[in-house]
Design an enzyme around this catalytic site. Structure first.
Site, short mmCIF file in Angstrom:
data_model
loop_
_atom_site.label_atom_id
_atom_site.label_comp_id
_atom_site.label_asym_id
_atom_site.label_seq_id
_atom_site.Cartn_x
_atom_site.Cartn_y
_atom_site.Cartn_z
N LYS A 72 0.81 -1.21 0.00
CA LYS A 72 0.00 0.00 0.00
C LYS A 72 0.85 1.27 0.00
O LYS A 72 0.35 2.34 -0.32
CB LYS A 72 -0.96 0.00 1.18
C1 LIG Z 1 -4.56 -4.40 1.75
C2 LIG Z 1 -3.83 -5.69 1.76
C3 LIG Z 1 -4.21 -6.78 0.95
C4 LIG Z 1 -5.45 -6.75 0.08
O1 LIG Z 1 -5.29 -5.89 -1.02
P1 LIG Z 1 -6.57 -5.41 -1.85
O2 LIG Z 1 -6.06 -4.45 -2.84
O3 LIG Z 1 -7.54 -4.82 -0.87
O4 LIG Z 1 -7.15 -6.65 -2.49
C5 LIG Z 1 -3.44 -7.92 0.96
N1 LIG Z 1 -2.35 -8.01 1.76
C6 LIG Z 1 -1.94 -6.99 2.54
C7 LIG Z 1 -0.74 -7.17 3.39
C8 LIG Z 1 -2.66 -5.80 2.57
O5 LIG Z 1 -2.27 -4.79 3.36
#
Ligand SMILES: *Cc1c(COP(=O)(O)O)cnc(C)c1O
Length: 441
Positions: A110
């Site tokens: 993210k």
């Molecule tokens: C947010 C997140 C996900 C999921 O990602 P999406 O884009 O919501 O499908 C998977 N793994 C981690 C570690 C995350 O922080």
């Protein structure tokens, strides 16, 4: 290039407008109204993330105020690597690798989206300043990685304030440290309620006309185009690198919750990048695997799992996938999906530490388990890449007892853990949040 709402009842916007708007006024999500058609040759010899980003994202910013600053924006957002590590074959002919997306400031994928969005908004704020502008106040409700990534991306940026709301006692001690270590222009609130309460309070704040009249409020959640588009970049760079050395496409297995990461991969494939199959690896929240099996969409309340960043019962970005693939058979041709429960996640963390010497975070382990469930033939016919969405060091409470060892903490994360914590309690009501926003101004 303009962006239209998935629900078709909002006027198309340019990239800068869509970034500021976030959610479309008709409740839909912004999607490109057309796709740049790219060929691998269009990228020349470049494989580094900023250079690929510049080429890939240029058509979306063309003709807007962001066009000229895009080279600087991508250099700022993509200033840490996304290495692909080969894994030893467990049977002859297997080609398996892992794409590590966790080398940013908060050790989760993210960071890419949050940093790109922050870099864009910073230019847009500066460009629109006709003197003193009010700071833009970003409200973020979080139960995991989002809050930290957004706080890190906006921390110390002039012209921005961030309020992070998390449910008191419902995030792990390690997560809490990442949400409360900021200070400065970032305030963290431990809300006496659930994650749903945090989300409701933030929504109410956006909808309150009196508050909107006095403060510039914005959200940075994953439905924002500014978090999604940059995620297509690492899929582009990785698949181009694989094509360069092998002449063939690369298939991805993506740990999925709200499907933002997966939607970005599918967008990259749509633009012509050499991406083969895409498998959505879900935890026990089975809404999407069930949709693909039965053709029926039955959203529901999420269930708590040890891969908590994927605890989503009604994935928001599914709307973006359905916009591209409205018919169920078209969706089935575009993606596959699997569901993995907590016991299987735990067993996979233990097994792959023994087999590959790799320590997975619980989310990445969902992808690793999905790969193990493919038939031997499927494992041979494609080169597979597991997407590692977070560092295991963010989840020591899960991983360390399973492996009976300490997980080393990456330097960036260790630095965050060393900072003093600052957090304020907050009642689970809109009135409490409103007072906090007034107080911060
Ligand atoms: C947010 C997140 C996900 C999921 O990602 P999406 O884009 O919501 O499908 C998977 N793994 C981690 C570690 C995350 O922080």
């Amino acid at each position: 290039m303009t962006f239209a709402s998935t629900r078709g009842a909002a006027p198309p916007l340019t990239l800068p407008e869509a970034l500021v708007q976030g959610l479309a006024p008709d409740g839909g999500l912004y999607v490109p109204t057309g796709w740049p058609e790219l060929k691998p040759e269009d990228f020349g010899g470049v494989l580094d993330l900023p250079a690929v980003a510049e080429r890939l994202l240029a058509p979306f910013a063309a003709g807007t105020v962001l066009e000229r600053s895009m080279p600087d924006i991508v250099r700022e957002a993509f200033d840490f690597p996304a290495p692909r590590i080969p894994l030893p074959a467990t049977a002859a002919g297997e080609r398996l690798s892992v794409l590590e997306l966790f080398h940013g400031p908060t050790a989760a994928f993210k960071d890419f989206g949050a940093r790109f969005l922050a870099a864009c908004l910073a230019r847009l704020r500066a460009g629109s300043a006709g003197g003193d502008v009010q700071p833009l106040h970003i409200l973020v409700a979080t139960s995991g990685d989002t809050g930290g990534a957004v706080a890190a991306a906006f921390h110390g940026r002039p012209g921005f304030r961030v309020s992070v709301l998390f449910p008191k006692g419902l995030v792990s001690p390690t997560q809490e440290r990442q949400l409360t270590c900021w200070g400065g222009n970032v305030r963290s609130y431990a809300v006496a309620g659930t994650f749903d309460d945090c989300q409701r309070m933030v929504k109410e704040a956006f909808l309150d006309p009196a508050l909107a009249a006095r403060h510039a409020l914005s959200s940075a959640n994953s439905i924002n185009l500014g978090r999604l588009l940059p995620q297509a970049v690492y899929y582009a760079a990785t698949s181009l690198g694989h094509l360069r050395t092998t002449g063939s496409p690369l298939s991805f297995i993506i740990p999925s919750g709200n499907l933002g990461n997966a939607a970005a991969c599918i967008w990259a494939r749509r633009m012509g990048l050499p991406i083969g199959e895409v498998i959505l690896a879900h935890n026990a929240n089975r809404t999407v695997p069930e949709l693909l099996e039965s053709g029926m969409y039955a959203p529901r309340t999420s269930v708590a799992t040890i891969a908590s960043a994927m605890d989503v019962g009604n994935p928001s970005n599914l709307e973006r996938l359905r916009q591209m693939h409205p018919a169920i058979d078209s969706l089935r041709a575009a993606v596959r999906a699997m569901s993995v429960d907590d016991d299987a996640i735990r067993a996979r963390i233990v097994a792959d530490h023994a087999r590959f010497g790799q320590v997975w975070c619980p989310h990445t382990a969902v992808a690793a388990e999905a790969w193990s469930r493919l038939s031997p033939e499927e494992r041979h016919t494609h080169a597979w890449c597991l997407v590692a969405t977070a560092s295991p060091a963010k989840f020591p409470e899960v991983v360390e007892p399973l492996l009976r060892m300490k997980v080393p903490v990456p330097a960036a994360l260790a630095e965050l853990f060393d900072r003093p914590s600052s957090v304020a309690p907050l009642a689970a009501s809109f009135a409490a949040l409103r007072d906090a926003i007034e107080d911060a101004a």
